[in-house]
Write a protein that holds these residues in place. Sequence first.
Motif, PDB file in Angstrom:
ATOM      1  N   TYR A  10      32.021  31.136  -3.894  1.00  0.00           N
ATOM      2  CA  TYR A  10      33.321  31.264  -3.227  1.00  0.00           C
ATOM      3  C   TYR A  10      34.149  29.995  -3.425  1.00  0.00           C
ATOM      4  O   TYR A  10      35.344  30.053  -3.733  1.00  0.00           O
ATOM      5  CB  TYR A  10      33.107  31.549  -1.731  1.00  0.00           C
ATOM      6  CG  TYR A  10      34.384  31.679  -0.948  1.00  0.00           C
ATOM      7  CD1 TYR A  10      35.338  32.646  -1.300  1.00  0.00           C
ATOM      8  CD2 TYR A  10      34.664  30.842   0.137  1.00  0.00           C
ATOM      9  CE1 TYR A  10      36.518  32.768  -0.592  1.00  0.00           C
ATOM     10  CE2 TYR A  10      35.841  30.958   0.853  1.00  0.00           C
ATOM     11  CZ  TYR A  10      36.771  31.923   0.483  1.00  0.00           C
ATOM     12  OH  TYR A  10      37.938  32.046   1.186  1.00  0.00           O
ATOM     13  N   VAL A  11      33.504  28.854  -3.270  1.00  0.00           N
ATOM     14  CA  VAL A  11      34.208  27.586  -3.452  1.00  0.00           C
ATOM     15  C   VAL A  11      34.710  27.475  -4.898  1.00  0.00           C
ATOM     16  O   VAL A  11      35.843  27.047  -5.152  1.00  0.00           O
ATOM     17  CB  VAL A  11      33.290  26.389  -3.099  1.00  0.00           C
ATOM     18  CG1 VAL A  11      33.997  25.072  -3.404  1.00  0.00           C
ATOM     19  CG2 VAL A  11      32.895  26.444  -1.634  1.00  0.00           C
ATOM     20  N   LEU A  14      37.777  29.566  -5.315  1.00  0.00           N
ATOM     21  CA  LEU A  14      38.971  28.926  -4.750  1.00  0.00           C
ATOM     22  C   LEU A  14      39.488  27.832  -5.680  1.00  0.00           C
ATOM     23  O   LEU A  14      40.686  27.599  -5.768  1.00  0.00           O
ATOM     24  CB  LEU A  14      38.665  28.303  -3.386  1.00  0.00           C
ATOM     25  CG  LEU A  14      38.471  29.249  -2.205  1.00  0.00           C
ATOM     26  CD1 LEU A  14      38.081  28.453  -0.965  1.00  0.00           C
ATOM     27  CD2 LEU A  14      39.735  30.047  -1.941  1.00  0.00           C
ATOM     28  N   ALA A  15      38.571  27.163  -6.389  1.00  0.00           N
ATOM     29  CA  ALA A  15      38.963  26.090  -7.297  1.00  0.00           C
ATOM     30  C   ALA A  15      39.235  26.610  -8.705  1.00  0.00           C
ATOM     31  O   ALA A  15      39.472  25.836  -9.620  1.00  0.00           O
ATOM     32  CB  ALA A  15      37.882  25.016  -7.322  1.00  0.00           C
ATOM     33  N   ARG A  16      39.231  27.918  -8.868  1.00  0.00           N
ATOM     34  CA  ARG A  16      39.454  28.546 -10.179  1.00  0.00           C
ATOM     35  C   ARG A  16      38.467  28.040 -11.220  1.00  0.00           C
ATOM     36  O   ARG A  16      38.832  27.693 -12.338  1.00  0.00           O
ATOM     37  CB  ARG A  16      40.881  28.315 -10.681  1.00  0.00           C
ATOM     38  CG  ARG A  16      41.967  28.724  -9.715  1.00  0.00           C
ATOM     39  CD  ARG A  16      42.030  30.239  -9.542  1.00  0.00           C
ATOM     40  NE  ARG A  16      43.166  30.640  -8.745  1.00  0.00           N
ATOM     41  CZ  ARG A  16      43.151  30.761  -7.405  1.00  0.00           C
ATOM     42  NH1 ARG A  16      42.035  30.509  -6.717  1.00  0.00           N
ATOM     43  NH2 ARG A  16      44.215  31.157  -6.762  1.00  0.00           N
ATOM     44  N   ALA A  53      41.509  10.668  10.906  1.00  0.00           N
ATOM     45  CA  ALA A  53      41.164  10.884   9.504  1.00  0.00           C
ATOM     46  C   ALA A  53      41.189   9.560   8.755  1.00  0.00           C
ATOM     47  O   ALA A  53      41.013   9.521   7.553  1.00  0.00           O
ATOM     48  CB  ALA A  53      42.149  11.869   8.888  1.00  0.00           C
ATOM     49  N   VAL A  90      55.698  28.274 -18.282  1.00  0.00           N
ATOM     50  CA  VAL A  90      54.342  28.673 -17.890  1.00  0.00           C
ATOM     51  C   VAL A  90      54.194  30.174 -18.154  1.00  0.00           C
ATOM     52  O   VAL A  90      55.191  30.871 -18.354  1.00  0.00           O
ATOM     53  CB  VAL A  90      54.072  28.384 -16.391  1.00  0.00           C
ATOM     54  CG1 VAL A  90      54.161  26.886 -16.105  1.00  0.00           C
ATOM     55  CG2 VAL A  90      55.027  29.152 -15.493  1.00  0.00           C
ATOM     56  N   PRO A  91      52.934  30.657 -18.187  1.00  0.00           N
ATOM     57  CA  PRO A  91      52.760  32.105 -18.363  1.00  0.00           C
ATOM     58  C   PRO A  91      53.513  32.856 -17.278  1.00  0.00           C
ATOM     59  O   PRO A  91      53.699  32.337 -16.173  1.00  0.00           O
ATOM     60  CB  PRO A  91      51.245  32.301 -18.214  1.00  0.00           C
ATOM     61  CG  PRO A  91      50.648  30.968 -18.500  1.00  0.00           C
ATOM     62  CD  PRO A  91      51.652  29.950 -18.068  1.00  0.00           C
ATOM     63  N   LYS A  92      53.922  34.042 -17.587  1.00  0.00           N
ATOM     64  CA  LYS A  92      54.715  34.823 -16.645  1.00  0.00           C
ATOM     65  C   LYS A  92      53.993  34.952 -15.299  1.00  0.00           C
ATOM     66  O   LYS A  92      52.828  35.344 -15.228  1.00  0.00           O
ATOM     67  CB  LYS A  92      54.986  36.214 -17.223  1.00  0.00           C
ATOM     68  CG  LYS A  92      55.999  37.007 -16.412  1.00  0.00           C
ATOM     69  CD  LYS A  92      56.321  38.311 -17.128  1.00  0.00           C
ATOM     70  CE  LYS A  92      57.053  39.297 -16.242  1.00  0.00           C
ATOM     71  NZ  LYS A  92      58.423  38.895 -15.938  1.00  0.00           N
ATOM     72  N   VAL A  93      54.709  34.564 -14.250  1.00  0.00           N
ATOM     73  CA  VAL A  93      54.160  34.667 -12.897  1.00  0.00           C
ATOM     74  C   VAL A  93      54.597  36.003 -12.322  1.00  0.00           C
ATOM     75  O   VAL A  93      55.786  36.308 -12.294  1.00  0.00           O
ATOM     76  CB  VAL A  93      54.701  33.530 -12.004  1.00  0.00           C
ATOM     77  CG1 VAL A  93      54.242  33.699 -10.577  1.00  0.00           C
ATOM     78  CG2 VAL A  93      54.265  32.182 -12.558  1.00  0.00           C
ATOM     79  N   VAL A  94      53.629  36.813 -11.924  1.00  0.00           N
ATOM     80  CA  VAL A  94      53.977  38.104 -11.326  1.00  0.00           C
ATOM     81  C   VAL A  94      53.988  37.931  -9.824  1.00  0.00           C
ATOM     82  O   VAL A  94      53.001  37.541  -9.225  1.00  0.00           O
ATOM     83  CB  VAL A  94      52.967  39.188 -11.732  1.00  0.00           C
ATOM     84  CG1 VAL A  94      53.412  40.539 -11.186  1.00  0.00           C
ATOM     85  CG2 VAL A  94      52.834  39.235 -13.238  1.00  0.00           C
ATOM     86  N   GLU A  95      55.136  38.182  -9.226  1.00  0.00           N
ATOM     87  CA  GLU A  95      55.248  38.004  -7.774  1.00  0.00           C
ATOM     88  C   GLU A  95      54.606  39.153  -7.036  1.00  0.00           C
ATOM     89  O   GLU A  95      54.760  40.297  -7.411  1.00  0.00           O
ATOM     90  CB  GLU A  95      56.718  37.884  -7.383  1.00  0.00           C
ATOM     91  CG  GLU A  95      57.215  36.471  -7.521  1.00  0.00           C
ATOM     92  CD  GLU A  95      58.371  36.176  -6.567  1.00  0.00           C
ATOM     93  OE1 GLU A  95      59.054  37.131  -6.162  1.00  0.00           O
ATOM     94  OE2 GLU A  95      58.564  35.010  -6.248  1.00  0.00           O
TER      95      GLU A  95
END
Lengths: 95, 482
Positions: A10-11, A14-16, A53, A90-95
């Motif tokens: 899963y991590v 999330l980090a692709r 922090a 950038v590559p086409k971003v599909v909304e």
Amino acid sequence: MSTPSMDVRYVAQLARLNLSPDEAERFQAQLEQVLAYVEQLEQLDVKGIEPTAHAVPRSNVFRADEESSSLPVDEALGNAPQRLNNLFRVPKVVE
Amino acid sequence: MNYEAVIGLEVHVQLKTRTKMFCGCVNAYGGEPNSQTCPVCLGMPGVMPSPNEQAIRLTALSGLLLGCDIAPRCKFDRKNYFYADMPKNYQISQYDLPICLNGQMELMKECYPKDAQKDIQGVKQVKLTRIHLEEDVGKSFHFENCTGVDFDRAGAPLMEIVTQPDLNTPEEAFAFLSTLRLVLLYGKVSDADMEKGQMRCDVNVSIRPAGEKKLGTKIELKNLNSISGARRALAYEIERQKQALARGEKLVQETRRWDDDAGVTSSMRSKEMAHDYRYFPEPDLLPIDTTPWLDEVKRLVPELPMARKQRFMQQYQIADYNAGVLVADMDLADYFEKAAAHAPNPNAAANLIVNDLMRELGAASLPITQSPILPKDIAALTTVVESGKISSKQAKDVFAEMFKTGKNPDAIIAEKGLSQVSDAGAIEKFCDEVIAANPKIVTDIRSGNAKAVGALVGQVMKLSKGKANPAMVNEFLKKKLS
């Protein structure tokens, strides 16, 4: 001490990151070790200590609302793998 | 079944600072693409953010304008996600300790859509959950085969204002956005122009049977680019949800995109794909203590539109409607106050501004700040009418000339020889002449036809070339013929 729960797949998602089954198993074990190490901190008595922090007790470190120079357009786009006129392409971003 | 809609808003507002949130690049709309960037706002490795004090103060000020509690201590967090318009792959935002908490705003009657103002029932208070400060992302341009990104907007200081689900109709959502915009403009916090993306809004909407306490399935709407667009999108979406439930369908929690041209919403993503942002405290930024400087910010809180309207009604004795129209535009309200300061009858000045000046400015597409007529000349015009120097009918012509030439009313009156004759001797002479020349009408009046006096008044006016004071003419004729 209980082993902290974490799901490396899963991590990674999330980090692709693509992990092979082999890597997933290896990193799962390694990351669990890291977490267990950090978890030693839980043995400390922190009653009465404000959460923070940061290690230094400072606040309100600000900048005045004053202009500084920006990069020339060509320099700003210098690292762009692809540009489209003065835009980052950038590559086409599909909304 | 009778359904009720429940609506909550998330409004993003760009702050009016000179520079960006964490670097010194200018924060300005409309420059050449990627001409206002630096290693910090481009997210180059190793750069450090440096927070803009003015942006933090403006956020606290916004909180004060909206009745929020200002947190004594707050901090920044990283919100992690991947998107082409986000150069660092995380956005600096505030997660659990925002600058402003709670708050409420009253919807102004004048801020509802014009066609819905007659249906307003009571005064609505909308509660706020929080206001936090974050950095804006870049702007994407979508082409057929690719997307282009301009990072000039990336790193601009951006507030997110979150309401409780207190709104129930598209018209209330419209009124909330309009009132909010006005309040922010009064506070000089933002230009809040939705067309320029300085104010953007996401909507959460669900429906439930009227009277039901439990909330229905929440749908998020995106891409609402104008206040009226938000109203249209909500009207469509509420109806869509009603019809779906009527057909026995089950609604799923999802994000839908509004297409203003087609007038429909369509699904973007469902809840299963919801984000996990892995928020954590921003290690490069120290916490904020608001206590040392909050009093300075409190001194910047201006008179808000609602209070200004009440004051206008009391101080200048002007009608609720006029006061509402005036305060709904800060520049117009300022203009009125300048005029009222010199006007013997501020109500006459208000009428002149709200009716005549607004109409002419509208026709000429001019903002009040470019009005050819100065506020003091509006006051001067009401003064000459009040004193009887010119009639209200002549005042219309003088006003038209003022608007055309920018000259003051006295100059125009002198040039055109317009001044009204209020000299009793002169008027009496005109009346006597007209009475002598019209024996038949005079007999008519004396035998009881009081209305016929109008014909004589007309003749006197004609004789005086329109300059006689009509009230005085009336009085003389009645006295002489009774």
